[in-house]
Enzyme design. Structure first.
Site, PDB file in Angstrom:
ATOM      1  N   SER A 139       0.804  -1.232   0.000  1.00 18.45           N
ATOM      2  CA  SER A 139       0.000   0.000   0.000  1.00 18.45           C
ATOM      3  C   SER A 139       0.832   1.274   0.000  1.00 18.45           C
ATOM      4  O   SER A 139       0.306   2.347  -0.302  1.00 18.45           O
ATOM      5  CB  SER A 139      -0.939   0.009   1.213  1.00 18.45           C
ATOM      6  OG  SER A 139      -0.214  -0.148   2.417  1.00 18.45           O
ATOM      7  N   ASP A 188      -3.249   8.071   7.901  1.00 20.00           N
ATOM      8  CA  ASP A 188      -4.178   7.199   8.623  1.00 20.00           C
ATOM      9  C   ASP A 188      -3.341   6.345   9.586  1.00 20.00           C
ATOM     10  O   ASP A 188      -2.235   6.741   9.946  1.00 20.00           O
ATOM     11  CB  ASP A 188      -5.028   6.355   7.663  1.00 20.00           C
ATOM     12  CG  ASP A 188      -4.194   5.588   6.645  1.00 20.00           C
ATOM     13  OD1 ASP A 188      -3.012   5.314   6.930  1.00 20.00           O
ATOM     14  OD2 ASP A 188      -4.718   5.245   5.563  1.00 20.00           O
ATOM     15  N   HIS A 220      -0.310   4.661   6.969  1.00 21.75           N
ATOM     16  CA  HIS A 220       0.316   5.347   5.836  1.00 21.75           C
ATOM     17  C   HIS A 220       0.654   6.802   6.139  1.00 21.75           C
ATOM     18  O   HIS A 220       0.145   7.378   7.103  1.00 21.75           O
ATOM     19  CB  HIS A 220      -0.617   5.249   4.620  1.00 21.75           C
ATOM     20  CG  HIS A 220      -1.098   3.860   4.380  1.00 21.75           C
ATOM     21  ND1 HIS A 220      -2.339   3.419   4.793  1.00 21.75           N
ATOM     22  CD2 HIS A 220      -0.483   2.788   3.808  1.00 21.75           C
ATOM     23  CE1 HIS A 220      -2.482   2.139   4.484  1.00 21.75           C
ATOM     24  NE2 HIS A 220      -1.365   1.736   3.892  1.00 21.75           N
TER      25      HIS A 220
END
Length: 375
Positions: free
Chosen positions: A35, A343, A346
């Site tokens: 991610s 978040d 990340h």
């Protein structure tokens, strides 16, 4: 007149001699990872398989800073991969699974939640079912298969492929974080997880070998982030003060795991450099710049509570599992550029930008990207 002409000619020769070496021109970028690098593959994968997984990167406020709309990235704006593309004068790297248009200028195979190890291997290690997102067929080996599927559309003969990939830039990682998280979810302790770090690193090293065999010449290999600083792990831990580093507020044992991963990865890269002297393999350090951000946030323009997330709700770190970024009634901070974490896992565009510059010019890449570009 003849003497003047000779003087001008000599001066021009001198200017040519002091000009910096010409930068290596990259015509394409190929990226693998999770991610931290995904630009939309997970969303496409989930939709194509009709899976009941909520990704949220297609919802506001994801993408609010640069794109001003959700852009399938786990951040408020650009990722390091995006800054890399801008630096090389290339378009943002398209997610491979979207199958949109031509991939002559690169493709992104990274998928959020991807692991270095295959799901079947993780299942054997943990003796339990892998977490939903890490049980998908998106591990590093699957990403390499997708690259091989794409390759015939880019080049055919060995000579043609060598020429094409000589001017391509490969990004391998970050990857490995989800492997360790999955092991923790399934009940392994840090000591047990340490035992499997060499296996994860060997998988990454084998991927690098495979890409070099396919023709890759320049590769950027990022290490692990300091796991003990991630709000997701911080919120799941006890308040026992001995668990934490007083300088950062991060969990010691998780950060030791990250350092061990990075130590083994750097050593593996050094061995690969000896074995493949024609390739340029850059080790990129996520750990040290992030630790510096957390220890000295004001030095970099970040808030004095560096471990709090920008987009979340509730608790000491502004993050909890039931109210995630992108969900209704969960909003982002007023100025994401003053936060490190977007978040629970990340980073913000601002944090990514700082780290990218430290990889581009140094000191947190060996060698810096701009030096590797010199012929």
């Amino acid at each position: 007149m003849k003497r003047i002409a000779l003087s001008i000619f000599s001066f021009l020769l001198f200017l040519l001699q002091i000009q910096p070496t010409k930068s290596y021109k990259y015509n394409s970028i190929f990226s693998f990872g999770d991610s931290y690098t995904d630009t939309g593959n997970l969303n496409v994968y989930v939709l194509s398989k009709n899976l009941s997984i909520s990704v949220n990167t297609d919802k506001y406020p994801y993408g609010q800073t640069f794109f001003h709309h959700p852009a399938d990235r786990f951040s408020d704006g650009r990722l390091i991969l995006d800054f890399l593309a801008e630096e090389f004068g290339l378009p943002f790297v398209e997610p491979y699974l979207a199958k949109k248009g031509c991939f002559r200028q690169g493709a992104n195979f990274a998928v959020a939640g991807a692991t270095a190890l295959d799901p079947t291997v993780l299942k054997q290690i943990s003796l339990a079912k892998p977490a939903i997102i890490t049980s998908l067929n998106t591990s590093l080996n699957f990403q390499l298969k997708w690259f091989k599927e794409l390759k015939p559309s880019l080049c055919h003969e060995t000579k043609e492929c060598r020429k094409y990939f000589d001017s391509s830039f490969f990004v391998v990682g970050e990857i490995g974080l989800n492997d360790y998280n999955n092991m923790f979810i399934n009940g392994l302790n840090v000591k047990q997880v340490h035992h499997y770090v060499p296996k994860v690193v060997d998988t990454i090293a084998n991927a690098i070998k495979g890409l070099i065999y396919e023709g890759a010449k320049t590769l950027l290999v990022p290490g692990n982030v300091p796991m003990g600083c991630l709000p997701t792990l911080l919120t799941s831990e006890s308040d026992e003060q001995s668990f934490y580093d007083h300088r950062t507020g991060c969990i010691r044992r998780f950060n030791m795991l990250s350092r061990y991963h990075n130590y083994l990865l750097l050593n593996a890269i050094k061995e690969l450099r000896v074995k493949y002297p024609h390739a340029k393999i850059i080790y990129a350090d996520y750990y040290k710049p992030l630790i510096n951000f957390v220890r000295f946030p004001k030095r970099y323009g970040f808030t004095s509570t560096p471990l709090r997330v920008c987009c979340g709700k509730g608790g000491k770190y502004n993050w909890n599992t039931s109210e995630l970024c992108g969900m209704p009634n969960v909003s982002a901070c007023h100025d994401p550029s003053t936060y490190i974490f977007w978040d629970g896992v990340h980073l913000t565009e601002a944090a990514y930008h700082y780290i990218f510059n430290s990889w581009l010019k140094g000191p947190y890449a060996q060698p810096p990207i701009q030096d590797a570009r010199l012929q």
